[in-house]
Every structure is written in structure tokens, then in C-alpha cells.
Design an enzyme around this catalytic site. Sequence first.
Site, short mmCIF file in Angstrom:
data_model
loop_
_atom_site.label_atom_id
_atom_site.label_comp_id
_atom_site.label_asym_id
_atom_site.label_seq_id
_atom_site.Cartn_x
_atom_site.Cartn_y
_atom_site.Cartn_z
CG HIS A 55 -23.92 -13.01 -9.92
ND1 HIS A 55 -23.83 -11.68 -9.59
CD2 HIS A 55 -22.75 -13.57 -9.55
CE1 HIS A 55 -22.65 -11.44 -9.06
NE2 HIS A 55 -21.97 -12.57 -9.03
CE1 TYR A 71 -29.31 -23.89 12.51
CE2 TYR A 71 -29.78 -22.87 14.61
CZ TYR A 71 -29.39 -23.97 13.89
OH TYR A 71 -29.07 -25.14 14.53
CG ASP A 120 -20.36 -14.05 -6.38
OD1 ASP A 120 -19.53 -13.47 -7.11
OD2 ASP A 120 -21.35 -13.47 -5.90
#
Length: 142
Positions: free
Chosen positions: A22, A113, A64
Site C-alpha cells: 500500500h 523524474y 490508493d
Amino acid sequence: MLLGIPKIISPELLKLLMEMGHGDEIVLADANFPAASHSQRLVRCDGHPIPELLDAILRLFPLDQYVDKPAALMQVVPGDTVATPIWDVYGSVIEARTGLNAPFETVERFAFYERARGAYAIVATGEGAQYANIILKKGVIV
């Protein structure tokens, strides 16, 4: 072979998806993304488009539900006039699989990035659309 596993999900990708917990994040990277130099774990899915992979992954794990935006897109660089119709495709796939509408945050290119470097894995795809990179935050399996 296993029943119920989309054929586009390789054994290596399935293993990584199962290992994720999670809150872990996975990057689906377009063909221009510097995946090898930014990843802790790299899975090659050359030749595959991201929408097809996104749909297959969302059949296997939830996003989530404890964050406002469980998916992140790389912002278009200011001054770049490229269109991003693939974002609408992603939104349709996510809404169809999860019921979430507008699940995206946009992240500045270099911040994206950096976030990708901390992701559990990066999936290098053959996606040719520009700004097609997407980060998914894994949810709880109930």
C-alpha cells in the site's frame, strides 16, 4: 499460464505488482522516458501501449483510496504546444476500472523524474504519445 491474469502482464511484471505494498508507486513510462537510468527495478514492455497496460494493471490492484490523487502525470513543459489526448484515455480507463473521476495530479517534469526514481518500479513501454508517463499509487487489497 494462469486464469484471470491479462496476457499483457508478463511474469516479471506480475511479480513486481504482487511485491508492491500500500502506497508504493509504479511508473508506466512512455518510449521517450529515461527508464533505465531512473529505476530501482525496470520491467520492459516494449511495443505495448500504456492504455492497455493501465487497464490490465487496474484489474489486479486498486488505486490508493486514502489520497486525493492516486495517479500522477508529467506536466507539459511551459511553452510546449503538444496536445495530451492520451490523458483523457487514461481518465476513461481509470474511471471504468475504479469509478474515480479526475484522479490525476500533474507534476513538473524534473519533479516527476525525482518521484520516478523513488518508485517501486518503472515499466518501460512502447507508448509513442508525448507526456504519456503516469505514476500509480497502489491501494489496499480488501
